[in-house]
Design a protein around this motif. Structure first.
Motif, PDB file in Angstrom:
ATOM      1  N   UNK A 188      38.195  50.666  43.146  1.00 14.38           N
ATOM      2  CA  UNK A 188      38.865  49.129  43.223  1.00 14.38           C
ATOM      3  C   UNK A 188      37.820  48.014  43.260  1.00 14.38           C
ATOM      4  N   UNK A 189      37.027  48.238  44.114  1.00 14.62           N
ATOM      5  CA  UNK A 189      35.494  47.266  44.413  1.00 14.62           C
ATOM      6  C   UNK A 189      34.931  47.340  42.737  1.00 14.62           C
ATOM      7  N   UNK A 190      34.661  48.303  42.396  1.00 14.47           N
ATOM      8  CA  UNK A 190      34.009  48.036  41.270  1.00 14.47           C
ATOM      9  C   UNK A 190      34.758  47.464  39.931  1.00 14.47           C
ATOM     10  N   UNK A 191      36.054  47.997  40.018  1.00 14.91           N
ATOM     11  CA  UNK A 191      36.836  47.260  39.037  1.00 14.91           C
ATOM     12  C   UNK A 191      36.806  45.822  39.096  1.00 14.91           C
ATOM     13  N   UNK A 192      37.197  45.512  40.200  1.00 14.75           N
ATOM     14  CA  UNK A 192      37.389  43.977  40.510  1.00 14.75           C
ATOM     15  C   UNK A 192      35.919  43.258  40.308  1.00 14.75           C
ATOM     16  N   UNK A 193      34.848  43.723  40.878  1.00 18.43           N
ATOM     17  CA  UNK A 193      33.536  43.192  40.387  1.00 18.43           C
ATOM     18  C   UNK A 193      33.443  42.978  38.965  1.00 18.43           C
ATOM     19  N   UNK A 194      33.736  43.990  38.289  1.00 16.11           N
ATOM     20  CA  UNK A 194      33.408  43.715  36.705  1.00 16.11           C
ATOM     21  C   UNK A 194      34.253  42.956  36.199  1.00 16.11           C
TER      22      UNK A 194
END
Length: 329
Positions: A188-194
């Motif tokens: 989730x952190x990776x997807x939100x940052x992207x």
């Protein structure tokens, strides 16, 4: 004589007669088109909160393995479809496996389609509910004397569910398709940052709190849909499981399958799982995307369009690789 009779009947009767004649011609001609390489029947799992409905797909000859196909995230039915996607991926996989001698069960997730009777409220649902459902199916299939072994196939979120269920339920083999190699909080952190640095920064404290098992009462309105209070207990229960740690616990043959065009789960995740369990077999399917279809370009819109193409065939080689693994003694 027939011509004279035809001239005397009414226009309505003429239409009905023509329709009847066309059907009489069409049915015999199309009968041979029905696929006789498998049969399908309903199958039911009874749980403490209601019945979960599925489909048992059988090859011409039984006595071999049976695969349990576990769906990915969201309100997904037994065929791999949801209100947002119509791709028939699981139905196609089940039927292709049957043609190669592998029986299978695919099912509507609890609360979905014909399994609505087993629904729980969002606030009461836990990740373990899905694990226990899969274990229930494994135990049911192990008792069925038509099958010599049970193979668990988990797709996407179902990969992690399947890992745990295969271990606890005593399955004979396990297959991960498009499974993540990271815990859900990292994903989730990776997807939100992207997508947005601002949203990512707002979400990190919430995710960190949930990771510690603490719910967050005041969630920013921009994050409410993702972290609404009723869904937080489920996210907390999901975060307890690390795919790399869980796959290490498996003492059975493991196959990891990943497509190179998957825009939801990059190929590196399959390699993470393979590294965590070096004894596992890794199969990379060229140009296969997340819904198990072939995409021949890097165009994201074209990739996503296949999620709504139920007639697009399954990626060639996918069912073959799984069947070979399942049938190997």
């Amino acid at each position: 004589m027939l011509k004279n009779v035809f001239q005397r009947i009414s226009p309505i009767m003429k239409t009905r007669l023509i329709t009847f004649l066309l059907l009489a011609i069409w049915y015999p001609a199309s009968a041979h088109l029905r696929d006789t390489s498998f049969t399908e029947q309903d199958i039911t799992l009874t749980t403490s909160s209601g019945e979960i409905q599925g489909t048992l797909t059988l090859p011409v000859s039984t006595g071999g393995p049976v695969a349990l196909i576990i769906a990915g995230s969201g309100p997904t039915d037994r065929n791999g479809n949801s209100p947002y996607t119509q791709n028939n991926a699981y139905q196609m996989l089940a039927r292709e496996l049957a043609k190669q001698g592998v029986a299978s069960v695919r099912y509507d997730k609890r609360g979905v389609a014909r399994s609505t009777g087993a629904a729980k409220s969002e606030a009461d649902l836990r990740f373990e509910d899905y694990i226990n459902d899969a274990i229930g199916w494994i135990e049911l299939l192990k008792k069925d004397t038509r099958f010599k072994s049970v193979v668990v196939i988990g797709h996407s979120e179902g990969s992690l569910i399947g890992m745990v269920a295969a271990q606890r339920g005593g399955a004979n083999k396990y297959v991960s398709i498009a499974g993540s190699g990271k815990p859900i909080d990292e994903i989730l952190k990776e997807q939100l940052k992207a997508n947005s640095e601002q949203i990512h920064d707002l979400a990190v404290p919430v995710l960190d709190s949930l990771k510690q098992g603490h719910q967050v009462k005041n969630v920013d309105r921009q994050l409410f849909m993702l972290f609404r209070p009723s869904v937080q207990p489920y996210i907390i229960s999901w975060m307890k499981y690390d795919p790399q740690a869980e796959i290490k616990k498996l003492k059975i043959p493991v196959l990891i399958v990943q497509g190179t065009r998957d825009i939801q789960v990059p190929t590196e995740n399959a390699r993470m799982l393979n590294t965590a369990l070096p004894a596992s077999q890794l199969v990379i399917v060229q140009d296969m995307n997340h819904v198990l279809k072939i995409v021949d370009s890097d165009d994201r819109a074209a990739n996503q369009a296949t999620y709504g193409e139920p007639m697009r065939p399954l990626a060639p080689g996918l069912a073959g690789a799984i069947a070979k693994f399942a049938l190997k003694s």
